[in-house]
Design a protein around this motif. Structure first.
Motif, PDB file in Angstrom:
ATOM      1  N   ALA A  25       0.833  -1.209   0.000  1.00  0.00           N
ATOM      2  CA  ALA A  25       0.000   0.000   0.000  1.00  0.00           C
ATOM      3  C   ALA A  25       0.866   1.257   0.000  1.00  0.00           C
ATOM      4  CB  ALA A  25      -0.930  -0.012   1.215  1.00  0.00           C
ATOM      5  N   GLN A  26       2.001   1.218   0.720  1.00  0.00           N
ATOM      6  CA  GLN A  26       2.918   2.365   0.728  1.00  0.00           C
ATOM      7  C   GLN A  26       3.468   2.629  -0.673  1.00  0.00           C
ATOM      8  OE1 GLN A  26       5.475   1.020   4.223  1.00  0.00           O
ATOM      9  NE2 GLN A  26       5.626   3.234   4.446  1.00  0.00           N
ATOM     10  N   ILE A  27       3.866   1.571  -1.367  1.00  0.00           N
ATOM     11  CA  ILE A  27       4.408   1.727  -2.710  1.00  0.00           C
ATOM     12  C   ILE A  27       3.342   2.272  -3.654  1.00  0.00           C
ATOM     13  CG2 ILE A  27       5.327   0.459  -4.705  1.00  0.00           C
ATOM     14  CD1 ILE A  27       6.750  -1.374  -2.706  1.00  0.00           C
ATOM     15  N   GLU A  28       2.113   1.823  -3.484  1.00  0.00           N
ATOM     16  CA  GLU A  28       1.035   2.326  -4.335  1.00  0.00           C
ATOM     17  C   GLU A  28       0.782   3.800  -4.071  1.00  0.00           C
ATOM     18  OE1 GLU A  28      -2.438   0.034  -6.204  1.00  0.00           O
ATOM     19  OE2 GLU A  28      -3.127   0.601  -4.205  1.00  0.00           O
ATOM     20  N   ARG A  29       0.899   4.227  -2.825  1.00  0.00           N
ATOM     21  CA  ARG A  29       0.731   5.654  -2.519  1.00  0.00           C
ATOM     22  C   ARG A  29       1.846   6.473  -3.159  1.00  0.00           C
ATOM     23  NH1 ARG A  29      -1.111   3.642   2.551  1.00  0.00           N
ATOM     24  NH2 ARG A  29       0.971   3.823   3.473  1.00  0.00           N
ATOM     25  N   ILE A  30       3.065   5.937  -3.146  1.00  0.00           N
ATOM     26  CA  ILE A  30       4.188   6.622  -3.793  1.00  0.00           C
ATOM     27  C   ILE A  30       3.934   6.753  -5.292  1.00  0.00           C
ATOM     28  CG2 ILE A  30       6.623   6.419  -4.408  1.00  0.00           C
ATOM     29  CD1 ILE A  30       7.017   5.031  -1.642  1.00  0.00           C
ATOM     30  N   ALA A  31       3.434   5.676  -5.900  1.00  0.00           N
ATOM     31  CA  ALA A  31       3.158   5.688  -7.336  1.00  0.00           C
ATOM     32  C   ALA A  31       2.057   6.680  -7.681  1.00  0.00           C
ATOM     33  CB  ALA A  31       2.770   4.291  -7.812  1.00  0.00           C
ATOM     34  N   GLY A  32       1.120   6.860  -6.775  1.00  0.00           N
ATOM     35  CA  GLY A  32       0.026   7.784  -7.021  1.00  0.00           C
ATOM     36  C   GLY A  32      -1.019   7.252  -7.980  1.00  0.00           C
ATOM     37  N   ARG A  33      -0.984   5.968  -8.216  1.00  0.00           N
ATOM     38  CA  ARG A  33      -1.952   5.322  -9.105  1.00  0.00           C
ATOM     39  C   ARG A  33      -1.937   3.829  -8.798  1.00  0.00           C
ATOM     40  NH1 ARG A  33       0.402   5.856 -15.165  1.00  0.00           N
ATOM     41  NH2 ARG A  33       1.364   7.819 -14.486  1.00  0.00           N
ATOM     42  N   PRO A  34      -2.937   3.064  -9.258  1.00  0.00           N
ATOM     43  CA  PRO A  34      -2.928   1.624  -9.010  1.00  0.00           C
ATOM     44  C   PRO A  34      -1.690   0.960  -9.605  1.00  0.00           C
ATOM     45  CG  PRO A  34      -5.090   2.335  -9.756  1.00  0.00           C
ATOM     46  CD  PRO A  34      -4.178   3.512  -9.917  1.00  0.00           C
ATOM     47  N   LEU A  35      -1.101   0.051  -8.848  1.00  0.00           N
ATOM     48  CA  LEU A  35       0.065  -0.679  -9.335  1.00  0.00           C
ATOM     49  C   LEU A  35      -0.341  -1.670 -10.416  1.00  0.00           C
ATOM     50  CD1 LEU A  35       1.830  -1.503  -5.942  1.00  0.00           C
ATOM     51  CD2 LEU A  35       2.377   0.360  -7.538  1.00  0.00           C
ATOM     52  N   PRO A  36       0.536  -1.929 -11.383  1.00  0.00           N
ATOM     53  CA  PRO A  36       0.237  -2.977 -12.366  1.00  0.00           C
ATOM     54  C   PRO A  36      -0.058  -4.301 -11.652  1.00  0.00           C
ATOM     55  CG  PRO A  36       2.172  -1.721 -13.051  1.00  0.00           C
ATOM     56  CD  PRO A  36       1.837  -1.267 -11.659  1.00  0.00           C
ATOM     57  N   PRO A  37      -1.076  -5.036 -12.076  1.00  0.00           N
ATOM     58  CA  PRO A  37      -1.435  -6.292 -11.407  1.00  0.00           C
ATOM     59  C   PRO A  37      -0.270  -7.263 -11.261  1.00  0.00           C
ATOM     60  CG  PRO A  37      -3.171  -5.657 -12.895  1.00  0.00           C
ATOM     61  CD  PRO A  37      -2.056  -4.681 -13.118  1.00  0.00           C
ATOM     62  N   PHE A  38       0.596  -7.351 -12.287  1.00  0.00           N
ATOM     63  CA  PHE A  38       1.722  -8.277 -12.151  1.00  0.00           C
ATOM     64  C   PHE A  38       2.662  -7.828 -11.036  1.00  0.00           C
ATOM     65  CE2 PHE A  38       6.075  -9.633 -12.894  1.00  0.00           C
ATOM     66  CZ  PHE A  38       5.897 -11.014 -12.920  1.00  0.00           C
ATOM     67  N   TYR A  39       2.856  -6.516 -10.895  1.00  0.00           N
ATOM     68  CA  TYR A  39       3.757  -6.029  -9.853  1.00  0.00           C
ATOM     69  C   TYR A  39       3.194  -6.324  -8.463  1.00  0.00           C
ATOM     70  CZ  TYR A  39       7.126  -2.984  -7.507  1.00  0.00           C
ATOM     71  OH  TYR A  39       8.119  -2.492  -6.696  1.00  0.00           O
TER      72      TYR A  39
END
Length: 244
Positions: A25-39
Motif C-alpha cells: 500500500a505504501q508503494i502504491e501511494r508513492i506511485a500515485g496510481r494503481p500498481l500494475p497487477p503483475f507487480y
C-alpha cells in the motif's frame, strides 16, 4: 509465470518471501496510481526476498524502495516508479517502471539514474514479467547447458519473432510464458532459446538471441532450421565454450 519460476529456480518456494500488505500500500501511494497487477503479484510473492533469483546489485525489496523515497534518494514522479535499487558504487543505474507504458497487466522496465531525466532512459524489457522469466531461464537453464551461443536474428518484418514460432514448434520447443513482440522464451528438455529486443529504441529489424543445448551440432541444427524456414538472417557472434 509462477509455475515457470517454481519449476526452473531451485528452492524458490522455500526461500521467497512476500512484502506485507502495508508495504504494498505504501508503494502504491508513492506511485500515485494503481500498481500494475503483475507487480502486485511480484511484491506479494517476492517483495521481501527473491531467494535464489536475487540479483547481485539490484534490490527489489519493498523495504528498500520505500526507504529510497523516504530518504529522498529518489523523488516521487507521476510517470516513473523505482522497482529496483542498484547498490553498485560505479555509476549505479536503477530500474524503474514507466507507468505511462502499461502492457499486459504490467509495464515497461527502464534503467536510469536516481535523479535521471526523461530523455536518459535505457529501456530493458517491455514488462517486468519478461525480465524475470528471461533471467531465470538464463541463469538456471541456459548457463547449465554444455554448449551455448549468442547472436542476432534480423530481417525486414513488422514482427520478427513471430516468424520463428512455427519453426520452434516443429522442433519441439514450447514457449515458457506468453510474451510481446520484443521477447520470446523457448524451452525443450535438451535446449533453451531466449530472444530479446530493445523496446522504443528505434531499431526494430533485429533481435538478440541466446541458445543453449547439448552440443554445437545440436545448436547449429536449430539455427539452420530457422535460417532455412524463415527469411531471417541468423548471425552467431559468440560460442561458449569457444569452438576449436
Amino acid at each position: 509465470m509462477e509455475e515457470l519460476l517454481l519449476r526452473v529456480v531451485p528452492g524458490l518456494a522455500e526461500q521467497w518471501q512476500g512484502a506485507t500488505p502495508e508495504e504494498i500500500a505504501q508503494i502504491e501511494r508513492i506511485a500515485g496510481r494503481p500498481l500494475p497487477p503483475f507487480y502486485r503479484w511480484f511484491l506479494a510473492r517476492m517483495g521481501q526476498s527473491m531467494g535464489p533469483l536475487v540479483y547481485p546489485f539490484l534490490d527489489f525489496s519493498a523495504q528498500r524502495l520505500v526507504s529510497s523515497y523516504a530518504e529522498e534518494v529518489v523523488e516521487p514522479e507521476p510517470r516513473f516508479l523505482l522497482i529496483a535499487y542498484n547498490s553498485s558504487r560505479m555509476m549505479p543505474m536503477h530500474l524503474f517502471y514507466d507507468l505511462d507504458a502499461p502492457t499486459r497487466a504490467d509495464a515497461m522496465v527502464t534503467e536510469r539514474e536516481a535523479q535521471g531525466h526523461e530523455d536518459d532512459l535505457y529501456d530493458q524489457f517491455e514488462t517486468l514479467r519478461e525480465m524475470l522469466a528471461w533471467d531465470a531461464l538464463y541463469q538456471f537453464r541456459m548457463r547449465e547447458m554444455p554448449q551455448q551461443c549468442k547472436g542476432t536474428l534480423s530481417g525486414d518484418h513488422p514482427n520478427l519473432l513471430s516468424l520463428i514460432e512455427p519453426v520452434m514448434s516443429h522442433l519441439g520447443f514450447k514457449q515458457s510464458i506468453a510474451t510481446g513482440p520484443y521477447c520470446r522464451l523457448y524451452e525443450r528438455a535438451d535446449a533453451v532459446m531466449l530472444c530479446k529486443g530493445m523496446p522504443r529504441q528505434g531499431v526494430d529489424q533485429a533481435r538478440s538471441f541466446g541458445l543453449g543445448g547439448t552440443s554445437d551440432s545440436a545448436l547449429r541444427k536449430i539455427l539452420g532450421e530457422i535460417a532455412t524456414a524463415t527469411p531471417l538472417k541468423v548471425k552467431v557472434d559468440e560460442w561458449a565454450p569457444a569452438l576449436t
